[in-house]
Write a protein that holds these residues in place. Structure first.
Motif, PDB file in Angstrom:
ATOM      1  N   VAL A   1      40.872  32.232  39.610  1.00 18.48           N
ATOM      2  CA  VAL A   1      40.061  33.444  39.534  1.00 18.48           C
ATOM      3  C   VAL A   1      39.282  33.615  40.848  1.00 18.48           C
ATOM      4  N   PRO A   2      39.674  34.601  41.706  1.00 16.16           N
ATOM      5  CA  PRO A   2      40.812  35.509  41.540  1.00 16.16           C
ATOM      6  C   PRO A   2      42.127  34.824  41.883  1.00 16.16           C
ATOM      7  N   GLN A   3      43.227  35.544  41.637  1.00 12.45           N
ATOM      8  CA  GLN A   3      44.543  34.959  41.909  1.00 12.45           C
ATOM      9  C   GLN A   3      44.790  34.856  43.411  1.00 12.45           C
ATOM     10  N   TYR A   4      44.347  35.872  44.154  1.00 11.46           N
ATOM     11  CA  TYR A   4      44.478  35.872  45.613  1.00 11.46           C
ATOM     12  C   TYR A   4      43.071  35.905  46.209  1.00 11.46           C
TER      13      TYR A   4
ATOM     14  N   GLY B   1      36.905  33.012  53.443  1.00 11.58           N
ATOM     15  CA  GLY B   1      35.459  33.113  53.389  1.00 11.58           C
ATOM     16  C   GLY B   1      34.907  33.314  51.994  1.00 11.58           C
ATOM     17  N   LYS B   2      35.748  33.675  51.042  1.00 10.71           N
ATOM     18  CA  LYS B   2      35.312  33.917  49.668  1.00 10.71           C
ATOM     19  C   LYS B   2      35.406  32.635  48.841  1.00 10.71           C
ATOM     20  N   SER B   3      35.129  32.766  47.539  1.00  9.78           N
ATOM     21  CA  SER B   3      35.161  31.624  46.631  1.00  9.78           C
ATOM     22  C   SER B   3      36.244  31.805  45.587  1.00  9.78           C
ATOM     23  N   VAL B   4      36.688  30.693  45.005  1.00 15.09           N
ATOM     24  CA  VAL B   4      37.688  30.730  43.944  1.00 15.09           C
ATOM     25  C   VAL B   4      37.276  29.738  42.856  1.00 15.09           C
TER      26      VAL B   4
ATOM     27  N   LEU C   1      46.728  27.917  44.982  1.00 18.11           N
ATOM     28  CA  LEU C   1      45.728  28.747  45.635  1.00 18.11           C
ATOM     29  C   LEU C   1      46.400  29.590  46.712  1.00 18.11           C
ATOM     30  N   HIS C   2      46.322  30.913  46.551  1.00 18.48           N
ATOM     31  CA  HIS C   2      46.866  31.856  47.534  1.00 18.48           C
ATOM     32  C   HIS C   2      45.718  32.379  48.390  1.00 18.48           C
ATOM     33  N   VAL C   3      45.750  32.062  49.676  1.00 22.39           N
ATOM     34  CA  VAL C   3      44.709  32.522  50.599  1.00 22.39           C
ATOM     35  C   VAL C   3      45.297  33.622  51.475  1.00 22.39           C
ATOM     36  N   LYS C   4      44.609  34.741  51.531  1.00 24.42           N
ATOM     37  CA  LYS C   4      45.090  35.886  52.289  1.00 24.42           C
ATOM     38  C   LYS C   4      44.113  36.238  53.406  1.00 24.42           C
ATOM     39  N   LYS C   5      44.669  36.528  54.581  1.00 25.21           N
ATOM     40  CA  LYS C   5      43.858  37.038  55.679  1.00 25.21           C
ATOM     41  C   LYS C   5      43.750  38.557  55.560  1.00 25.21           C
ATOM     42  N   PRO C   6      42.608  39.118  55.962  1.00 27.06           N
ATOM     43  CA  PRO C   6      42.524  40.578  56.001  1.00 27.06           C
ATOM     44  C   PRO C   6      43.591  41.145  56.948  1.00 27.06           C
ATOM     45  N   VAL C   7      44.185  42.254  56.580  1.00 29.91           N
ATOM     46  CA  VAL C   7      45.234  42.844  57.421  1.00 29.91           C
ATOM     47  C   VAL C   7      44.617  43.440  58.676  1.00 29.91           C
ATOM     48  N   SER C   8      45.404  43.502  59.733  1.00 22.29           N
ATOM     49  CA  SER C   8      44.975  44.156  60.969  1.00 22.29           C
ATOM     50  C   SER C   8      45.389  45.624  60.933  1.00 22.29           C
TER      51      SER C   8
END
Length: 475
Positions: free
Chosen positions: A281-284, A288-291, A378-385
């Protein structure tokens, strides 16, 4: 006339060289109130295109101006323009692709990746003094910005299509970003790439697929790496592992979790058996955020539980262990000071980084010393450019055709098209490419004139391109 050495911008730091768009970083030193600026036209440029570095607010009564490559080394001069003689003197950095104009602007033709960097415009008055020094960072987008193809650095990913499947149905474990120099690929049931868990393998050199010990007779392996499961049963629930091997012997592993929807559990002969599961929670998660790894069905007779940053029970990967009898937590070697363990078994990780991505294991021990394992990914995503929108010609005639291309360097994105700040309503004259990265209008009509943008997004962020205006003329 030689111009004296360049004064570096106040506050300049190396990180400013990492900016990804032209004209985002400009600095100047002026003795007058006017501020010379440099503007990139167009603002974003792909390899092979032309660009004008347009000078604005050029001081009056100038004797000459010079263009330089880089910030600090003014010996890397591209050209000097003597206004009194209307004469251009080429410098060591001139490559026959540059043209200097009397208004101070610099034209670059057929740009390459090597053209990325700082450019400096320096002006000199009739007294031989430096009037202004202006520097900008110019970025050339490389071929990594492609339409419909991931960048070469993109790692293989897997998605379940559909995300969950009912018993008796079929599901495709769809592989994306398979290496071009693939030698072989292997599918495993579970999280460990071990021979006894192998479902199937594909050898590209002989274009042949072989079944493994874990093959149930209900799997089909395709040459693109995807695995089809049909007539799925409850026991198919869980993780599947893909291992790829390239011709340069580089191995990569990717995981996917298959969810089978059942009205009555058929996974165990015991009617009282309830399996421990973990929900992310969340899935992605954005960097810098928490899971929170939320644990369900923790055994009532729990004695201890252990969290590992791995699929293996090894001390070096242990995050924490919790003893219920004494209500005590002991941190392991893999604890990073960002984790928090709760008595219900859940694990919170704060300040997520890309290195946190991967599989985590929860191991429980009940009063009968029975060990049960559960996994979560754990799926970690970078912000898109910001994407780059390109069209060959912004002025077209009625009944002709036009193709817009949306370029992005980010893998695993969705693309949305915007027309005059509204969602583009496709007509029978409009066609999108399979990845939605190209929009074709054929034939063009007058009502197609207007402002076009594309938006790219992933599970945690979205960015919109700069607008491109299309002008439609009569034949």
């Amino acid at each position: 006339m030689e111009v004296s050495s360049l004064i570096p911008c106040k506050g300049y730091t190396p990180w400013q060289g990492l900016l990804l768009t032209a004209s985002l970083f400009t600095c100047w030193h002026l003795s007058t109130t006017a501020q010379v600026t440099i503007e990139s036209v167009p603002p974003q440029v792909v390899e092979g295109e032309n660009v004008l570095l347009r000078a604005n607010n050029l001081p009056e009564n100038l004797l000459a101006f010079s263009w330089y490559k880089e910030v600090r080394n003014v010996n890397l001069r591209i050209a000097l323009f003597a206004l009194n003689k209307n004469q251009i003197v080429m410098g060591p950095q001139h490559s026959d692709r540059e043209t200097v104009y009397s208004n101070g602007s610099l034209w670059l033709k057929n740009v390459t990746k090597k053209d990325t960097g700082f450019y400096t415009l320096q002006t000199v008055n009739r007294a031989g003094k430096i009037v202004s020094t202006t520097t900008m960072y110019f970025h050339v987008y490389t071929s990594l910005y492609t339409c419909g193809h991931p960048p070469p650095s993109a790692q293989p990913t897997i998605e379940s299509v559909p995300p969950s499947v009912a018993e008796g149905g079929s599901v495709l474990l769809l592989v994306n970003n398979l290496p071009e120099n693939l030698q072989a690929l292997y599918w495993y049931k579970g999280v460990i790439a071990h021979k006894k868990f192998e479902v199937a393998r594909h050898l590209r050199q002989i274009d042949s697929s072989l079944q493994g010990p874990a093959h149930s007779g209900r799997e089909a392996l395709f040459s693109n790496g995807s695995l089809l499961l049909y007539n799925v049963i409850c026991k198919d629930t869980g993780f599947y592992t893909l291992r790829t091997l390239t011709t340069d012997l580089k191995a990569e592993v990717a995981h996917v979790q298959l969810q089978v929807n059942t009205s009555v559990s058929t996974c165990s002969n015991s009617p009282t058996f309830t399996q421990v599961t973990i929900e992310s929670v969340p899935q992605y998660v954005a960097e810098g955020k928490s899971v929170l790894f939320l644990v369900h069905n923790l055994p009532e007779d729990l004695q201890e539980f252990y969290w590992y940053k791995s699929v293996y029970r090894t001390d070096i990967f242990k995050i924490a262990e919790y003893n219920k009898a004494i209500d005590s937590t002991i941190w392991g070697l893999a604890h990073s000071q960002r984790e928090m363990v709760y008595t219900n078994g859940s694990l919170l990780i704060e300040g997520i980084t890309e290195k946190d991505a991967g599989l985590y294991m929860l191991e429980t021990l009940n009063k009968d010393y029975k060990i049960e394992k559960a996994f979560v990914q754990l799926h970690v995503k970078k912000p898109v450019s910001q994407p780059l929108l390109r069209v060959i010609d912004t002025t077209v005639t009625v009944q002709s055709s036009v193709i817009f291309s949306c370029f992005s360097a980010d893998p695993g994105i969705s693309i949305r098209w915007i027309f005059n700040n509204q969602n583009l309503q496709l007509t029978e004259r409009m066609t999108l490419s399979p990845k939605n990265c190209q929009l074709t209008i054929d034939p063009v009509r007058r009502e197609d004139a207007g402002e076009y943008k594309c938006e790219v997004s992933n599970q945690v962020s979205s960015m919109t391109s700069l607008p491109v205006s299309l002008l439609v003329k009569n034949e």
